[in-house]
Design a protein around this motif. Structure first.
Motif, short mmCIF file in Angstrom:
data_model
loop_
_atom_site.label_atom_id
_atom_site.label_comp_id
_atom_site.label_asym_id
_atom_site.label_seq_id
_atom_site.Cartn_x
_atom_site.Cartn_y
_atom_site.Cartn_z
N ARG A 227 14.05 77.20 32.19
CA ARG A 227 12.91 76.42 32.70
C ARG A 227 12.33 76.97 34.00
O ARG A 227 11.68 76.25 34.76
CB ARG A 227 13.32 74.97 32.88
N GLY A 228 12.58 78.25 34.27
CA GLY A 228 12.14 78.86 35.53
C GLY A 228 10.67 78.67 35.83
O GLY A 228 10.30 78.38 36.98
N ALA A 229 9.82 78.83 34.83
CA ALA A 229 8.37 78.75 35.06
C ALA A 229 8.00 77.38 35.62
O ALA A 229 7.26 77.29 36.60
CB ALA A 229 7.62 79.01 33.76
N TYR A 230 8.53 76.34 35.02
CA TYR A 230 8.26 74.99 35.54
C TYR A 230 8.96 74.78 36.88
O TYR A 230 8.35 74.37 37.87
CB TYR A 230 8.73 73.93 34.53
N TYR A 231 10.26 75.10 36.91
CA TYR A 231 11.05 74.69 38.07
C TYR A 231 10.61 75.40 39.35
O TYR A 231 10.59 74.80 40.43
CB TYR A 231 12.54 74.96 37.82
N ASP A 232 10.22 76.65 39.21
CA ASP A 232 9.85 77.41 40.41
C ASP A 232 8.61 76.79 41.08
O ASP A 232 8.43 76.92 42.27
CB ASP A 232 9.61 78.87 40.04
N GLU A 294 22.25 81.44 45.35
CA GLU A 294 22.16 82.89 45.40
C GLU A 294 21.73 83.44 44.05
O GLU A 294 22.13 82.94 43.01
CB GLU A 294 23.54 83.48 45.78
N ARG A 295 20.92 84.47 44.10
CA ARG A 295 20.39 85.16 42.92
C ARG A 295 19.49 84.25 42.06
O ARG A 295 19.25 84.52 40.89
CB ARG A 295 21.51 85.76 42.07
N TYR A 296 18.98 83.19 42.65
CA TYR A 296 17.98 82.36 41.94
C TYR A 296 16.80 83.23 41.52
O TYR A 296 16.19 83.02 40.47
CB TYR A 296 17.53 81.23 42.87
N LEU A 300 14.90 83.86 34.91
CA LEU A 300 13.70 84.11 34.12
C LEU A 300 12.49 83.36 34.69
O LEU A 300 12.57 82.17 34.94
CB LEU A 300 14.00 83.58 32.71
N LYS A 301 11.40 84.08 34.87
CA LYS A 301 10.12 83.47 35.28
C LYS A 301 10.16 82.80 36.65
O LYS A 301 9.46 81.83 36.90
CB LYS A 301 9.64 82.47 34.24
N THR A 307 10.60 80.69 47.47
CA THR A 307 11.36 79.91 48.45
C THR A 307 11.57 78.49 47.94
O THR A 307 11.81 77.55 48.71
CB THR A 307 10.63 79.86 49.81
N THR A 308 11.46 78.33 46.63
CA THR A 308 11.66 77.02 46.02
C THR A 308 13.08 76.52 46.27
O THR A 308 14.05 77.27 46.13
CB THR A 308 11.42 77.12 44.51
N GLU A 309 13.22 75.25 46.63
CA GLU A 309 14.55 74.69 46.90
C GLU A 309 15.20 74.23 45.61
O GLU A 309 14.57 73.58 44.78
CB GLU A 309 14.46 73.54 47.91
N THR A 310 16.49 74.62 45.44
CA THR A 310 17.24 74.16 44.27
C THR A 310 18.27 73.11 44.70
O THR A 310 19.09 72.66 43.90
CB THR A 310 17.97 75.33 43.59
#
Ligand code: BG6
Length: 484
Positions: A227-232, A294-296, A300-301, A307-310
């Protein structure tokens, strides 16, 4: 009232959500014979399929996501309710065939024209679809009730949420909108109100006189996955805090309504969400901790310089007489050490210095822990005397494990959401006023974070996240008061 006869119309029927959540939920409802007598599913998506191909295409995922053993007879019964309709969401003329299909099926299935629409598409299509439903007279109250279930994200800030809401409201009334927050149907989130209101030891002490602080946690071991595209574009503040975390806070902090109707419940939650105290810029350092695993960047995408916070940890206060000076800590993140969610109420120490006088030992504060997942239960910790001694203390736990009880079989969130929507019960869905109040409050944090990318600290996968306890003075609210 039981679930009412209806046609369920799923937009985005070939997507992940439909095959992993909706179809398995329908399967379980079918297995438990909870579906309405006259009930059909119109599966709508872009692909050119016929119904058989469609049913075959969702079967494998559905099978993988069912709890019980997969029974052919149940599946066949459910599959028989499906009708596939291909549709390009932005092609107005194609909605005519959808309308025709719904009209004929309405007669055939005797669903009396009740329609339950479900947006399982990406939010950019919400507006277009709703507009076409209106233009082609597909939403028509002459047929029966018309309801719309909407997945998150409901906007990405207060302004876009308002815009989306206005679009929806051009076609649907507030009473017809079912905005999903799947945390609201988690068994122990619902139990929170009962535990509090049905026990004399809790409700009278549920306030700033007795409670030191509250901690609300939801952590995950998994990263963003596919879900990288959305989450980022979202980040933890939008993805978890604006909705699930603030909803749990609202349920914990609200005044108990005399009757648990959807209206009362939602009205009380709104009051709490409107009482959230904004963070002053100077105090951000001690109120908000953001992290990124780390390595976020390799996901994918995800943008290489994202600099998005996880991870987010917040120390929140409410402008509310019941909660004066009581901090609420909200902690959530991905790629952490464990998957867990819960609410911890930490009480103040007994008056006076009883413990020191009696035992020279520091007392442990009482704690009430509502375990939401993976374990469902309630833990109450309190002090006793250590056996065989006269003046030594020992903190012990009373531990109720709900999911250890034989026979509990918590329904999946989506089973309950679908049934509630069919019954027209909005208690477990969010009212626009709640959504708006949450966005207004979180907007300031999101803009601050966007302007301060350096605030996002890196943390190792599988850790507890960036060090936040010290910065938020997490251990006790008292310490901070003393310093002041
Ligand atoms: C969703 C978020 O709303 O909740 C996801 O978009 C998150 O990022 C999920 O993983 C967590 O839900 P649960 O039920 O697994 O705690």
């Amino acid at each position: 009232a039981g679930a009412m006869n209806c046609l369920m119309v799923i937009f985005g029927a070939t997507g992940d959500l439909t095959s992993r959540k909706l179809v398995p939920a329908l399967y379980h409802l079918e297995a438990k014979e909870l579906l309405p007598k006259a009930f059909g599913v119109v599966a709508v998506a872009r692909k050119k399929h016929n119904t058989d191909e469609y049913v075959a295409s969702v079967r494998q995922q559905a099978e993988a996501h069912t709890r019980q053993t997969f029974e052919e007879s149940v599946w066949n019964k459910l599959a028989g309710r499906f009708h596939y309709q291909s549709l390009e969401f932005d092609q107005g003329d194609q909605y005519e065939s959808l309308k025709k299909k719904l009209d004929t099926l309405g007669e055939k299935t005797e669903s009396s024209g009740n329609r339950l629409f479900y947006m399982a598409v990406s939010p950019e299509y919400f507006g277009t679809i709703v507009q076409h439903l209106k233009n082609h007279g597909i939403v028509n109250r002459k047929y029966g009730w018309q309801r719309m279930m909407i997945e998150k994200p409901f906007g990405r800030d207060a302004a876009s949420a308002r815009e989306l809401n206005q679009t929806l409201r051009m076609v649907f009334e507030e009473e017809e909108l079912f905005r999903i927050d799947h945390y609201l149907v988690k068994e122990m989130v619902q139990n929170l109100m009962t535990i509090r209101a049905a026990n004399q030891i809790f409700e009278p002490t549920w306030n700033a006189d007795h409670i030191d602080h509250v901690q609300i946690i939801s952590t995950e071991m998994e990263g963003v996955g596919t879900r990288g595209a959305y989450y980022d574009q979202a980040g933890a503040l939008r993805d978890m805090v604006q909705n699930h975390m603030l909803q749990m806070l609202a349920l914990t902090a609200m005044e108990m309504p005399d009757y648990l109707t959807a209206e009362n419940l939602r009205a009380e939650k709104v009051k709490i969400l409107r009482s959230l105290v904004p963070f002053e810029t100077e105090e951000m350092e001690n109120r908000l901790v953001l992290g990124q695993y780390e390595r976020y960047h390799n996901e994918l995408k995800v943008a290489p310089d994202s600099t998005t916070e996880t991870f987010a940890a917040l120390k929140v206060f409410l402008d509310h007489p019941r909660w004066e000076g009581v901090p609420f800590f909200l902690i959530t993140g991905k790629a952490l050490a464990e998957k867990t969610a819960g609410i911890m109420i930490q009480y103040k120490l007994p008056m006076g210095s009883w413990s020191l006088r009696q035992t020279q030992q520091q007392l442990a504060p009482n704690r009430l822990i509502i375990q939401i997942q993976p374990q469902e239960g309630v833990v109450l910790s309190f002090n006793t005397k250590e056996p065989g001694t006269l003046n030594k203390l020992m903190a012990v736990n009373m531990d109720f494990c709900q999911n250890c009880l034989a026979g509990t079989n918590t329904p999946e969130a989506y089973e309950k959401l679908l049934l509630d929507a069919m019954k027209g019960d909005q208690s477990s869905f969010t009212h626009w006023d709640e959504v708006e109040a949450s966005w207004i409050w979180i907007d300031q944090l999101i803009s601050w974070a966007a302007a301060h990318p350096e605030a996002v600290k890196s943390y190792p996968k599988g850790s507890q996240g960036p060090a936040y306890e010290e910065r938020l003075k997490h251990a006790s609210a008292l310490e901070e008061k003393e310093e002041k």
